[in-house]
Design a protein around this motif. Structure first.
Motif, mmCIF file in Angstrom:
data_model
loop_
_atom_site.group_PDB
_atom_site.id
_atom_site.type_symbol
_atom_site.label_atom_id
_atom_site.label_comp_id
_atom_site.label_asym_id
_atom_site.label_seq_id
_atom_site.Cartn_x
_atom_site.Cartn_y
_atom_site.Cartn_z
ATOM 1 N N PHE A 11 1.137 -1.189 -0.058
ATOM 2 C CA PHE A 11 -0.118 -0.041 0.067
ATOM 3 C C PHE A 11 1.093 1.225 -0.017
ATOM 4 O O PHE A 11 1.419 1.548 1.157
ATOM 5 C CB PHE A 11 -0.833 -0.126 1.181
ATOM 6 C CG PHE A 11 -1.854 -1.096 1.402
ATOM 7 C CD1 PHE A 11 -3.002 -1.080 0.376
ATOM 8 C CD2 PHE A 11 -1.807 -2.239 2.271
ATOM 9 C CE1 PHE A 11 -3.744 -2.098 0.595
ATOM 10 C CE2 PHE A 11 -2.574 -3.291 2.446
ATOM 11 C CZ PHE A 11 -3.795 -3.140 1.339
ATOM 12 N N LEU A 14 4.120 1.028 1.747
ATOM 13 C CA LEU A 14 4.249 0.119 2.809
ATOM 14 C C LEU A 14 3.980 -1.281 2.197
ATOM 15 O O LEU A 14 3.215 -1.740 1.769
ATOM 16 C CB LEU A 14 2.932 0.158 3.802
ATOM 17 C CG LEU A 14 2.884 -0.579 4.858
ATOM 18 C CD1 LEU A 14 3.867 -0.597 5.959
ATOM 19 C CD2 LEU A 14 1.407 -0.792 5.583
ATOM 20 N N VAL A 16 3.399 -4.981 2.319
ATOM 21 C CA VAL A 16 2.606 -5.892 3.301
ATOM 22 C C VAL A 16 2.849 -7.250 2.996
ATOM 23 O O VAL A 16 2.938 -8.064 3.897
ATOM 24 C CB VAL A 16 0.957 -5.240 3.150
ATOM 25 C CG1 VAL A 16 0.277 -6.392 4.269
ATOM 26 C CG2 VAL A 16 0.985 -3.874 3.690
ATOM 27 N N PRO A 35 0.708 -11.927 14.497
ATOM 28 C CA PRO A 35 0.279 -10.794 14.992
ATOM 29 C C PRO A 35 -0.504 -9.838 14.160
ATOM 30 O O PRO A 35 -0.583 -9.942 12.916
ATOM 31 C CB PRO A 35 1.702 -9.914 15.466
ATOM 32 C CG PRO A 35 2.758 -10.753 14.764
ATOM 33 C CD PRO A 35 2.012 -12.311 14.357
ATOM 34 N N SER A 36 -1.203 -8.958 14.862
ATOM 35 C CA SER A 36 -1.998 -7.755 14.208
ATOM 36 C C SER A 36 -1.116 -7.080 13.135
ATOM 37 O O SER A 36 0.104 -6.794 13.713
ATOM 38 C CB SER A 36 -2.808 -7.240 15.168
ATOM 39 O OG SER A 36 -3.449 -5.961 14.636
ATOM 40 N N GLY A 37 -1.723 -6.762 11.973
ATOM 41 C CA GLY A 37 -0.660 -6.166 11.211
ATOM 42 C C GLY A 37 0.383 -6.838 10.140
ATOM 43 O O GLY A 37 0.991 -6.089 9.538
ATOM 44 N N SER A 38 0.351 -8.108 10.425
ATOM 45 C CA SER A 38 1.472 -9.107 9.732
ATOM 46 C C SER A 38 1.033 -9.070 8.218
ATOM 47 O O SER A 38 1.650 -9.690 7.616
ATOM 48 C CB SER A 38 1.482 -10.105 10.487
ATOM 49 O OG SER A 38 0.276 -10.868 10.632
ATOM 50 N N GLY A 39 -0.308 -8.863 7.768
ATOM 51 C CA GLY A 39 -0.580 -9.141 6.445
ATOM 52 C C GLY A 39 -1.710 -10.091 6.019
ATOM 53 O O GLY A 39 -1.859 -10.551 5.090
ATOM 54 N N LYS A 40 -2.192 -10.658 7.367
ATOM 55 C CA LYS A 40 -3.069 -11.914 6.943
ATOM 56 C C LYS A 40 -4.328 -11.681 6.460
ATOM 57 O O LYS A 40 -4.750 -12.393 5.474
ATOM 58 C CB LYS A 40 -3.781 -12.445 8.512
ATOM 59 C CG LYS A 40 -2.389 -12.916 9.424
ATOM 60 C CD LYS A 40 -2.851 -13.308 10.835
ATOM 61 C CE LYS A 40 -3.565 -12.449 11.634
ATOM 62 N NZ LYS A 40 -2.894 -11.186 12.001
ATOM 63 N N SER A 41 -5.059 -10.671 6.699
ATOM 64 C CA SER A 41 -6.077 -10.014 5.963
ATOM 65 C C SER A 41 -5.983 -9.750 4.544
ATOM 66 O O SER A 41 -6.621 -9.967 3.725
ATOM 67 C CB SER A 41 -6.897 -8.826 6.633
ATOM 68 O OG SER A 41 -7.482 -9.308 7.936
ATOM 69 N N THR A 42 -4.920 -9.047 4.384
ATOM 70 C CA THR A 42 -4.386 -8.638 2.888
ATOM 71 C C THR A 42 -4.368 -9.792 2.044
ATOM 72 O O THR A 42 -4.658 -9.896 0.878
ATOM 73 C CB THR A 42 -2.930 -7.717 3.082
ATOM 74 O OG1 THR A 42 -3.290 -6.721 4.129
ATOM 75 C CG2 THR A 42 -2.774 -7.295 1.675
ATOM 76 N N GLU A 51 -7.845 -7.134 -2.996
ATOM 77 C CA GLU A 51 -6.864 -6.292 -2.938
ATOM 78 C C GLU A 51 -6.086 -6.796 -4.253
ATOM 79 O O GLU A 51 -6.234 -7.906 -4.568
ATOM 80 C CB GLU A 51 -5.992 -6.512 -1.659
ATOM 81 C CG GLU A 51 -6.425 -6.320 -0.345
ATOM 82 C CD GLU A 51 -6.780 -4.593 -0.172
ATOM 83 O OE1 GLU A 51 -6.557 -3.913 -1.229
ATOM 84 O OE2 GLU A 51 -7.568 -4.177 0.815
HETATM 85 P P1 ADP Z 1 -3.377 -8.348 9.893
HETATM 86 O O1 ADP Z 1 -4.954 -8.843 9.017
HETATM 87 O O2 ADP Z 1 -2.459 -9.334 9.833
HETATM 88 O O3 ADP Z 1 -3.739 -7.932 10.989
HETATM 89 P P2 ADP Z 1 -3.668 -6.697 7.648
HETATM 90 O O4 ADP Z 1 -3.607 -7.419 6.518
HETATM 91 O O5 ADP Z 1 -4.945 -6.065 7.952
HETATM 92 O O6 ADP Z 1 -2.859 -7.484 8.656
HETATM 93 O O7 ADP Z 1 -2.765 -5.239 7.283
HETATM 94 C C1 ADP Z 1 -0.984 -5.384 7.121
HETATM 95 C C2 ADP Z 1 -0.758 -3.907 7.105
HETATM 96 O O8 ADP Z 1 -1.163 -3.089 5.752
HETATM 97 C C3 ADP Z 1 -1.122 -3.248 8.258
HETATM 98 O O9 ADP Z 1 0.165 -2.224 8.407
HETATM 99 C C4 ADP Z 1 -2.275 -2.265 7.765
HETATM 100 O O10 ADP Z 1 -2.146 -0.953 8.286
HETATM 101 C C5 ADP Z 1 -1.894 -1.996 6.152
HETATM 102 N N1 ADP Z 1 -2.969 -1.952 5.460
HETATM 103 C C6 ADP Z 1 -4.100 -2.817 5.402
HETATM 104 N N2 ADP Z 1 -4.932 -2.382 4.514
HETATM 105 C C7 ADP Z 1 -4.408 -1.269 4.131
HETATM 106 C C8 ADP Z 1 -4.969 -0.256 3.254
HETATM 107 N N3 ADP Z 1 -6.329 -0.430 2.475
HETATM 108 N N4 ADP Z 1 -4.399 0.941 2.967
HETATM 109 C C9 ADP Z 1 -3.335 1.253 3.604
HETATM 110 N N5 ADP Z 1 -2.689 0.200 4.500
HETATM 111 C C10 ADP Z 1 -3.535 -0.889 4.556
#
Ligand code: ADP
Ligand code: MG
Length: 243
Positions: A11, A14, A16, A35-42, A51
């Motif tokens: 992003f 950043l 991810v 951990p939170s923020g590691s990229g799992k949802s992405t 995405e």
């Molecule tokens: P997790 O699900 O492991 O908590 P995410 O995949 O949600 O992690 O997020 C990984 C990183 O990407 C985080 O730093 C988050 O802030 C960033 N991020 C996620 N979605 C977006 C977006 N749409 N725009 C900018 N940054 C994003």
């Protein structure tokens, strides 16, 4: 069923996803922790092309999407073959439980109302909510709504279901009923990729557990390997914090 090769996603500046490789076999249940923020949802969102990854490839049951050269028919095919269940259930508020499930069957899959109803009712039996079919989502508990969302995700007959923390928005006493529905799907050999913080659940439902941190897979193995004898220091530290 799913084959991901060297997937990158940023992003802006950043980064991810930093080169993710993943294979999920047919009927396999793979759980991703981290951990939170590691990229799992992405990662899950990229598999569904919610995405747009910058490079790498995603292949589901033979449909191959090259991130650097995507075309709309491949994207559509990829989206059709997966279903995603989110933390928040996103049901249509002005539709009954049954209609929430039949909607895509009738509109997208062009099934007759009768046929759609039959499929939806069978799925409501699976998630234990057939008696609620004429109610509206607002009259259901969070756990029940999430079970409807799971039934809805199955209606399109996906090859793979992606779960992104399906229980983390629920009150603790409602978590078990949702996990039991997912367990049942595992038992029926549904192919699933699940992100969860429920370590006990991960231990007993996963064929394989992956620990993800900072955009890469750090370690993977059987639940026993990961939970009782993690090799990597980061895995150990994470498990120490959450267990
Ligand atoms: P997790 O699900 O492991 O908590 P995410 O995949 O949600 O992690 O997020 C990984 C990183 O990407 C985080 O730093 C988050 O802030 C960033 N991020 C996620 N979605 C977006 C977006 N749409 N725009 C900018 N940054 C994003
Ligand atoms: Mg997330």
């Amino acid at each position: 069923m799913l084959f991901i090769k060297n997937l990158y996603k940023s992003f802006g500046n950043l980064e991810v996803l930093k080169g993710v490789n993943l294979t999920v076999n047919k009927g396999e249940v793979v759980v991703i922790i981290g951990p939170s923020g590691s990229g799992k949802s992405t990662l899950l969102r990229s598999i569904n092309y919610l995405e747009i990854p910058q490079s790498g490839s995603i292949s589901i049951d033979g449909i191959i999407l090259d991130a650097e050269n995507p075309n709309s028919s491949t994207i559509n095919a990829l989206r059709k073959s997966t279903a995603m269940v989110f933390q928040s259930y996103n049901l249509f508020k002005n539709r009954t439980v049954l209609e929430n499930i039949t909607e895509s069957l009738i509109i997208v899959q062009k099934k007759s109302t009768n046929e759609a109803n039959e499929i939806a009712e069978a799925l409501l039996h699976t998630v234990g909510l057939i008696e609620k079919k004429h109610q509206y989502p607002s009259s259901l508990s969070g756990g029940q709504q999430q079970r409807v969302a799971i039934a809805r995700s199955m209606a399109v007959n996906p090859k793979l279901i992606l779960f992104d923390e399906p229980t983390s928005a629920l009150d603790p006493e409602l978590v078990g009923e949702v996990l039991n529905v997912i367990r049942k799907l595992a038992y029926e050999k549904m192919t699933m990729l699940i992100v969860t913080h429920e370590m006990g659940f991960a231990k007993d439902v996963a064929d394989r557990v992956i620990f993800m941190d900072d955009g890469v897979f750090i370690e993977e193995g059987t639940p026993k390997e990961i939970f009782t004898s993690p090799q990597n220091e980061r895995t150990k530290k994470f498990l120490h914090q959450v267990l």
